[in-house]
Write an enzyme that holds these catalytic residues in place. Structure first.
Site, PDB file in Angstrom:
ATOM      1  N   PHE A 130       0.858  -1.191   0.000  1.00  0.00           N
ATOM      2  CA  PHE A 130       0.000   0.000   0.000  1.00  0.00           C
ATOM      3  C   PHE A 130       0.887   1.231   0.000  1.00  0.00           C
ATOM      4  O   PHE A 130       1.683   1.425   0.915  1.00  0.00           O
ATOM      5  CB  PHE A 130      -0.935   0.028   1.214  1.00  0.00           C
ATOM      6  N   ASP A 215       9.304   2.724   1.679  1.00  0.00           N
ATOM      7  CA  ASP A 215       8.104   3.458   2.063  1.00  0.00           C
ATOM      8  C   ASP A 215       7.917   3.244   3.563  1.00  0.00           C
ATOM      9  O   ASP A 215       7.426   2.196   3.990  1.00  0.00           O
ATOM     10  CB  ASP A 215       6.887   2.980   1.261  1.00  0.00           C
ATOM     11  N   LYS A 244       2.532  10.130   8.101  1.00  0.00           N
ATOM     12  CA  LYS A 244       1.804   9.703   9.296  1.00  0.00           C
ATOM     13  C   LYS A 244       2.329  10.335  10.598  1.00  0.00           C
ATOM     14  O   LYS A 244       1.929  11.432  10.912  1.00  0.00           O
ATOM     15  CB  LYS A 244       1.723   8.181   9.349  1.00  0.00           C
TER      16      LYS A 244
END
Ligand SMILES: *Cc1c(COP(=O)(O)O)cnc(C)c1O
Length: 398
Positions: A130, A215, A244
């Site tokens: 993702f 990532d 995040k």
């Protein structure tokens, strides 16, 4: 008209939070929830952290936004601090994780272009990955649920099974730019990369002039008990996306790169109107003030071990629901028994036990608490999980 004013792309539940206090969320109707989801690994300092709140309030009153046409003392200061505490030599600030991924993809392609090899454009990514929801990021995953109906996607991606080094290497050809991989897959099910896999990708990059893009939007920024998840592996990437936790709840992301990898990103090649504005930089600084203070990352590691240990003890008592624990630090996944649906268990824990968790792939429920949790929250989480499991009768269980 039946469409809602808020575009109905999320399966929103009945909890409607209006206030946060540390590790708790309070809903519109007064319900109080233990937040072991933390905005999906975003609220690293919990809710309403006084230092973060003050920094944002002060900066908002001083200077909220200027364009990137002007000098940025605020951006320079945060970039210098991130560079000093990472593999990177340079940072591009974004407003989200998927934009950080976009910048990583663009940086990798420009690197080979700058080297006179524009044909080296293909990035090898991994099953269950993702990377976000922009066209570039959905092209970088082969999960149909994110891609269906959005074709034609961006060409220049190839996909291998996660943790399968041989399969990844078999895809390398004259068009390969590099690999992009989550050090720990989050949405995909808290799947931890093996050392052989990541170290093997690093070696292949060094041998063939390829770029390793990590990532770490979810697993970076202190989440695993180290500042970056790659530190567990004794390797460094060439390019890395983070977001995040970086703003503690303020929308902020960053693409980090070495000087060599960023050689193609010259004036005019990339930009963002909001990216790196003074307000975002103040939030980023406040988060780092807390995270880089003595003992903070050790606290994350200690809490991660205690939570994991407690989960491991809990599992045998509820083995009709739970199968095992995975993850690192405070990025943990509870693997459920086949036939137990993660979304159903998350809903049950939320609605009947006031415990907030997040579902993921591979039949896993994620536990992503604020990094500031204490022993009392670990104990409360275990108690609620235990109560939830005791009375959980999965609909599909026969
Ligand atoms: C959440 C996430 C993204 C996307 O971040 P957004 O801020 O939602 O755009 C990208 N990569 C990983 C690994 C993520 O967990």
């Amino acid at each position: 008209m039946t469409i809602t004013p808020l575009m109905p792309v999320y399966p929103r539940c009945g909890v409607r939070p209006v206030r946060g206090e540390g590790c708790y969320l309070i809903s519109e109707d007064g319900g109080r929830y233990l937040d072991m989801a933390a905005g999906i690994a975003v609220n690293a300092l919990g809710h309403g952290h006084p230092h973060l709140v003050q920094a944002i309030a002060d900066q908002a009153a001083t200077l909220m936004h200027v364009s990137n046409l002007y000098g940025s003392p605020q951006g320079e200061a945060l970039a210098e601090r991130i560079v000093a505490h990472s593999f990177a030599d340079t940072v591009f600030f974004t407003n989200s994780g998927t934009e950080a991924v976009e910048c990583a993809i663009k940086t990798a392609r420009r690197y080979h272009y700058a080297n006179g090899n524009p044909q080296r454009h293909t990035i090898i990514t991994f099953n269950n990955a993702f990377h976000g929801r922009t066209m570039g990021a959905i092209s970088a995953t082969n999960q149909p649920k994110m891609r269906d109906g959005f074709e034609p996607l961006l060409p220049g991606f190839a996909y291998a099974p996660f943790n399968d080094l041989a399969a990844a290497l078999a895809l390398v050809d004259d068009h390969t730019a590099g690999f992009m991989v989550e050090t720990i897959q989050g949405e995909g099910g808290v799947s931890v990369a093996t050392p052989e896999f990541l170290q093997g990708l690093r070696q292949a990059c060094d041998a063939h002039g390829l770029l390793l893009i990590l990532d770490e939007v979810q697993c970076g920024y202190g989440r695993t008990g180290k500042m970056w998840a790659y530190e567990h592996y004794g390797i460094e990437p060439d390019i890395m996306s983070v977001a995040k936790g970086i703003g503690g709840g303020f929308p902020l992301g960053a693409c980090l790169a070495t000087e060599e990898a960023a050689k193609g990103m010259v004036i005019g090649t990339h930009g963002s109107t909001y990216g790196g504005n003074p307000l975002a930089m103040a939030a980023g600084q406040a988060v780092l003030d807390v995270m880089l203070a003595d003992g903070f990352l050790d606290h994350v590691a200690t809490m991660g071990e205690r939570l994991r240990g407690a989960l491991e003890q809990l599992i045998p008592n509820h083995d009709h629901v739970f199968e095992g624990v995975r993850g690192k630090g405070l990025m943990l996944g509870l693997k459920l028994k086949a036939g137990v649906e993660p979304r159903e268990f998350v809903a049950h824990a939320r609605d009947n036990h006031n415990l907030l968790l997040v579902a993921a792939g591979e039949n896993v429920v994620r536990i992503l608490p604020p990094l500031v949790i204490e022993d009392e929250h670990v104990a409360e989480c275990i108690e609620k999980l235990s109560d939830a499991a005791r009375v959980f009768a999965p609909a599909s269980d026969d």
